[in-house]
Design an enzyme around this catalytic site. Structure first.
Site, PDB file in Angstrom:
ATOM      1  N   LYS A  40       0.648  -1.202   0.330  1.00 14.94           N
ATOM      2  CA  LYS A  40      -0.248   0.177   0.046  1.00 14.94           C
ATOM      3  C   LYS A  40       0.929   1.226   0.308  1.00 14.94           C
ATOM      4  CE  LYS A  40      -2.169  -1.392   3.930  1.00 14.94           C
ATOM      5  NZ  LYS A  40      -1.187  -2.646   4.096  1.00 14.94           N
ATOM      6  N   ARG A  80      -9.349   0.641   9.004  1.00 14.48           N
ATOM      7  CA  ARG A  80      -8.807  -1.115   9.831  1.00 14.48           C
ATOM      8  C   ARG A  80     -10.167  -1.687  10.487  1.00 14.48           C
ATOM      9  NH1 ARG A  80      -3.117   0.302   9.548  1.00 14.48           N
ATOM     10  NH2 ARG A  80      -2.159  -1.350   9.566  1.00 14.48           N
ATOM     11  N   ARG A 118      -0.577  -8.664  13.915  1.00 12.36           N
ATOM     12  CA  ARG A 118      -0.913  -8.172  12.982  1.00 12.36           C
ATOM     13  C   ARG A 118      -1.262  -8.343  11.664  1.00 12.36           C
ATOM     14  NH1 ARG A 118       4.710  -4.675  10.706  1.00 12.36           N
ATOM     15  NH2 ARG A 118       3.186  -3.682   9.727  1.00 12.36           N
TER      16      ARG A 118
HETATM   17  P1  ADP Z   1       1.729  -1.861   3.235  1.00 15.03           P
HETATM   18  O1  ADP Z   1       2.077  -0.129   2.544  1.00 15.03           O
HETATM   19  O2  ADP Z   1       1.182  -2.615   2.560  1.00 15.03           O
HETATM   20  O3  ADP Z   1       2.480  -2.615   4.575  1.00 15.03           O
HETATM   21  P2  ADP Z   1       4.428  -1.287   1.525  1.00 15.03           P
HETATM   22  O4  ADP Z   1       4.366  -0.636   1.128  1.00 15.03           O
HETATM   23  O5  ADP Z   1       5.376  -0.752   2.419  1.00 15.03           O
HETATM   24  O6  ADP Z   1       3.326  -2.615   2.791  1.00 15.03           O
HETATM   25  O7  ADP Z   1       5.873  -2.488   1.450  1.00 15.03           O
HETATM   26  C1  ADP Z   1       6.428  -4.031   2.104  1.00 15.03           C
HETATM   27  C2  ADP Z   1       7.362  -4.192   1.670  1.00 15.03           C
HETATM   28  O8  ADP Z   1       7.668  -5.001   0.387  1.00 15.03           O
HETATM   29  C3  ADP Z   1       8.463  -2.929   1.400  1.00 15.03           C
HETATM   30  O9  ADP Z   1      10.225  -3.827   1.958  1.00 15.03           O
HETATM   31  C4  ADP Z   1       8.143  -2.886  -0.232  1.00 15.03           C
HETATM   32  O10 ADP Z   1       9.429  -2.556  -0.794  1.00 15.03           O
HETATM   33  C5  ADP Z   1       7.489  -4.298  -0.502  1.00 15.03           C
HETATM   34  N1  ADP Z   1       7.244  -4.519  -1.633  1.00 15.03           N
HETATM   35  C6  ADP Z   1       6.006  -3.689  -2.294  1.00 15.03           C
HETATM   36  N2  ADP Z   1       5.633  -3.601  -3.604  1.00 15.03           N
HETATM   37  C7  ADP Z   1       6.763  -5.052  -3.933  1.00 15.03           C
HETATM   38  C8  ADP Z   1       6.749  -5.693  -4.986  1.00 15.03           C
HETATM   39  N3  ADP Z   1       5.638  -5.950  -6.245  1.00 15.03           N
HETATM   40  N4  ADP Z   1       7.619  -6.532  -4.979  1.00 15.03           N
HETATM   41  C9  ADP Z   1       9.117  -6.992  -4.076  1.00 15.03           C
HETATM   42  N5  ADP Z   1       8.479  -6.097  -3.348  1.00 15.03           N
HETATM   43  C10 ADP Z   1       7.739  -5.061  -2.596  1.00 15.03           C
HETATM   44  P1  AMP Z   2       0.706   0.801   9.498  1.00 11.43           P
HETATM   45  O1  AMP Z   2       1.728   1.236   8.984  1.00 11.43           O
HETATM   46  O2  AMP Z   2      -0.047   0.975   8.288  1.00 11.43           O
HETATM   47  O3  AMP Z   2       1.792  -0.660   9.130  1.00 11.43           O
HETATM   48  O4  AMP Z   2       0.592   0.465  10.652  1.00 11.43           O
HETATM   49  C1  AMP Z   2       1.327   0.633  11.666  1.00 11.43           C
HETATM   50  C2  AMP Z   2       0.783   0.095  13.021  1.00 11.43           C
HETATM   51  O5  AMP Z   2      -0.090   1.558  13.458  1.00 11.43           O
HETATM   52  C3  AMP Z   2      -0.172  -0.680  12.941  1.00 11.43           C
HETATM   53  O6  AMP Z   2      -0.935  -1.869  13.261  1.00 11.43           O
HETATM   54  C4  AMP Z   2      -1.441  -0.514  14.141  1.00 11.43           C
HETATM   55  O7  AMP Z   2      -1.424  -0.828  15.674  1.00 11.43           O
HETATM   56  C5  AMP Z   2      -1.592   1.155  14.535  1.00 11.43           C
HETATM   57  N1  AMP Z   2      -2.576   1.362  13.109  1.00 11.43           N
HETATM   58  C6  AMP Z   2      -2.220   2.467  12.348  1.00 11.43           C
HETATM   59  N2  AMP Z   2      -3.200   2.943  11.382  1.00 11.43           N
HETATM   60  C7  AMP Z   2      -4.685   2.556  12.273  1.00 11.43           C
HETATM   61  C8  AMP Z   2      -5.639   2.446  12.476  1.00 11.43           C
HETATM   62  N3  AMP Z   2      -6.765   2.927  11.296  1.00 11.43           N
HETATM   63  N4  AMP Z   2      -6.327   1.578  13.586  1.00 11.43           N
HETATM   64  C9  AMP Z   2      -6.178   1.060  14.296  1.00 11.43           C
HETATM   65  N5  AMP Z   2      -4.662   0.805  14.638  1.00 11.43           N
HETATM   66  C10 AMP Z   2      -3.954   1.887  13.510  1.00 11.43           C
END
Ligand code: ADP
Ligand code: AMP
Length: 221
Positions: free
Chosen positions: A13, A88, A171
């Site tokens: 995301k 969420r 998570r």
């Molecule tokens: P989210 O915001 O959904 O938690 P991230 O965008 O932070 O996920 O991505 C999680 C990890 O996966 C990061 O280290 C990112 O660089 C990697 N990543 C994201 N998209 C891809 C992809 N299409 N292929 C491989 N790695 C990816």
């Molecule tokens: P993220 O950066 O989206 O992976 O979120 C990291 C952490 O922040 C999550 O594991 C939750 O503890 C908290 N958090 C972020 N967004 C929310 C939400 N919409 N509702 C509840 N907790 C959240």
């Protein structure tokens, strides 16, 4: 464009949000980033969220909803926004729906990124993040150009405390129990669209922007 990005931790995301933000000129509002910023500065909000985040639990709805409505009231969100990590839970989605109905600005689309669970863990434990601008990297798939600093701003990258295998498992439990019901919530409203998040970042970006371009050109969500 008013959109929500849905999908488990590690679905991509945040990675895709940066491209959407640039393509559609809408602010990215990432609740996790806002919480981490507040935890780092030891604000009241940060103190309220910290322990939940470290365990991999969701922060209580009332805390999140108060924060997000205040953020959506800011003028830059008036012409559209991209929500990353919110809502969420069903109560969060209902609160968002009520808020947007009251201001006459309903959502256009909810994009759900799909990816297998084995890939999620691999993505999360090797994620490194820029605490300054929210750019994300991956030690194997998307390493920074220079050793462990952000390509964009040069800030040293961090390994998030909750990006360990044990906390990711927690998570994911929270995701299945509390966030997955949002898929039915938004499908009932005709807003849910899927993007396959497997393959390279470029492939996923292409799929996402094709979908959003189609909607902007008038395809019904
Ligand atoms: P989210 O915001 O959904 O938690 P991230 O965008 O932070 O996920 O991505 C999680 C990890 O996966 C990061 O280290 C990112 O660089 C990697 N990543 C994201 N998209 C891809 C992809 N299409 N292929 C491989 N790695 C990816
Ligand atoms: P993220 O950066 O989206 O992976 O979120 C990291 C952490 O922040 C999550 O594991 C939750 O503890 C908290 N958090 C972020 N967004 C929310 C939400 N919409 N509702 C509840 N907790 C959240």
């Amino acid at each position: 464009m008013r959109l929500v990005l849905l999908g488990p931790p590690g679905a991509g995301k945040g990675t895709q949000a940066l491209y959407i933000e640039r393509a559609f000129a809408v602010p990215r509002i990432a609740t996790g980033d806002i919480f981490r910023h507040n935890v780092g500065r030891e604000t009241e909000l940060g103190r309220a969220a910290k322990a939940y985040m470290e365990r991999g639990d969701l922060v209580p709805d009332e805390v999140v909803i108060a924060m997000i409505t205040e953020r959506l009231d800011q003028p830059d969100a008036g012409n559209g926004f991209l929500l990353d990590g919110f809502p969420r839970t069903v109560p969060q989605a209902e609160a968002l729906e009520d808020y947007l109905a009251a201001v006459g600005r309903p959502l256009d689309v909810v994009v759900r990124f799909t990816v297998p669970e084995s890939e999620i863990v691999r993505r999360i434990v090797n994620r490194r993040s820029c605490p300054n601008d929210g750019e994300v990297y991956h030690l194997e798939y998307a390493p920074p150009k220079r050793d462990m600093v952000c390509d964009i701003c040069g800030t040293p990258l961090v390994h998030r405390k909750d990006d360990t295998e044990a906390v990711v498992r927690r998570r994911l439990e929270e995701y299945h129990a509390k966030t997955e019901p949002l898929e039915a919530f938004y499908a009932e409203r005709g807003l849910l669209r899927d993007v396959d998040s497997c393959g390279s970042v470029d492939d996923v970006t292409r799929r996402t922007l094709d979908l959003l371009d189609g909607l902007a050109d008038g395809d019904a969500a």
